[in-house]
Design an enzyme around this catalytic site. Structure first.
Site, short mmCIF file in Angstrom:
data_model
loop_
_atom_site.label_atom_id
_atom_site.label_comp_id
_atom_site.label_asym_id
_atom_site.label_seq_id
_atom_site.Cartn_x
_atom_site.Cartn_y
_atom_site.Cartn_z
N HIS A 176 35.77 40.37 37.32
CA HIS A 176 36.55 39.96 38.48
C HIS A 176 35.58 39.38 39.50
CE1 HIS A 176 39.79 39.72 41.31
NE2 HIS A 176 39.16 40.49 42.19
N HIS A 188 39.22 37.88 47.78
CA HIS A 188 39.40 37.69 46.35
C HIS A 188 40.85 37.37 46.04
CE1 HIS A 188 40.92 41.93 45.33
NE2 HIS A 188 40.68 41.97 46.62
N CYS A 221 40.44 34.06 39.35
CA CYS A 221 39.62 34.52 40.48
C CYS A 221 38.26 33.83 40.54
CB CYS A 221 39.46 36.04 40.46
SG CYS A 221 38.72 36.69 38.94
#
Length: 158
Positions: free
Chosen positions: A24, A53, A126
């Site tokens: 991530h 994010h 992301c």
């Protein structure tokens, strides 16, 4: 016991968080307003900084989060986003792309907070999101490498 970051990021740094089976990505926007939390009778400064994010609105974690078609841009503490996982500061794209000025990266990131946008594992995830903020170019080697592996000839040798 207070949480201490593994490595102290600087504003504008890309943060790669190692989750099981995937990474991530977030962008570090720095220490904002100094806060304190109560520990017994003392006030202890909280200073682990914020990241922006792109993640599912529902709060789902893990691989389930990558199949939802919509995600939201969030501003949260680095500690909360990392949780029990490990992270690194990743500047691997700095060799290919010139980072924007830090103040521009931060203002672009803050302007996106709260927006809901389409999510696609292949072309709007992301990593694409944070590289667009830092370089004004959306890239994701994680997907490119994964697709390359899937498309390779997996036959057994003769």
């Amino acid at each position: 016991m207070s949480w201490e970051p593994e490595v102290k990021p600087e504003s504008g740094d890309l943060i790669e968080i190692h989750r099981p089976f995937y990474q991530h990505w977030a962008i570090y926007i720095g220490e904002e307003e100094e806060e304190e939390e109560e520990k017994g009778e003392q006030l202890v400064p909280i200073s682990n900084g914020y990241v922006v994010h792109f993640a599912p609105e529902s709060g789902l974690l893990g691989l389930a989060s990558v199949i939802l078609p919509i995600a939201v841009v969030k501003k949260e503490r680095l500690q909360k986003v990392v949780g029990n996982d490990k992270y690194v500061i990743n500047k691997k794209y700095d060799e290919r792309f010139q980072p924007l000025p830090v103040d521009e990266i931060i203002s672009r990131a803050k302007a996106m907070v709260g927006r809901t946008m389409p999510y696609s594992l292949l072309d709007h995830n992301c990593e694409h999101f944070v590289t667009k903020l830092r370089y004004d170019t959306a890239v994701c080697d994680q997907v490119s490498d994964g697709l390359r592996w899937l498309l390779e000839d997996k036959r057994m040798p003769d």
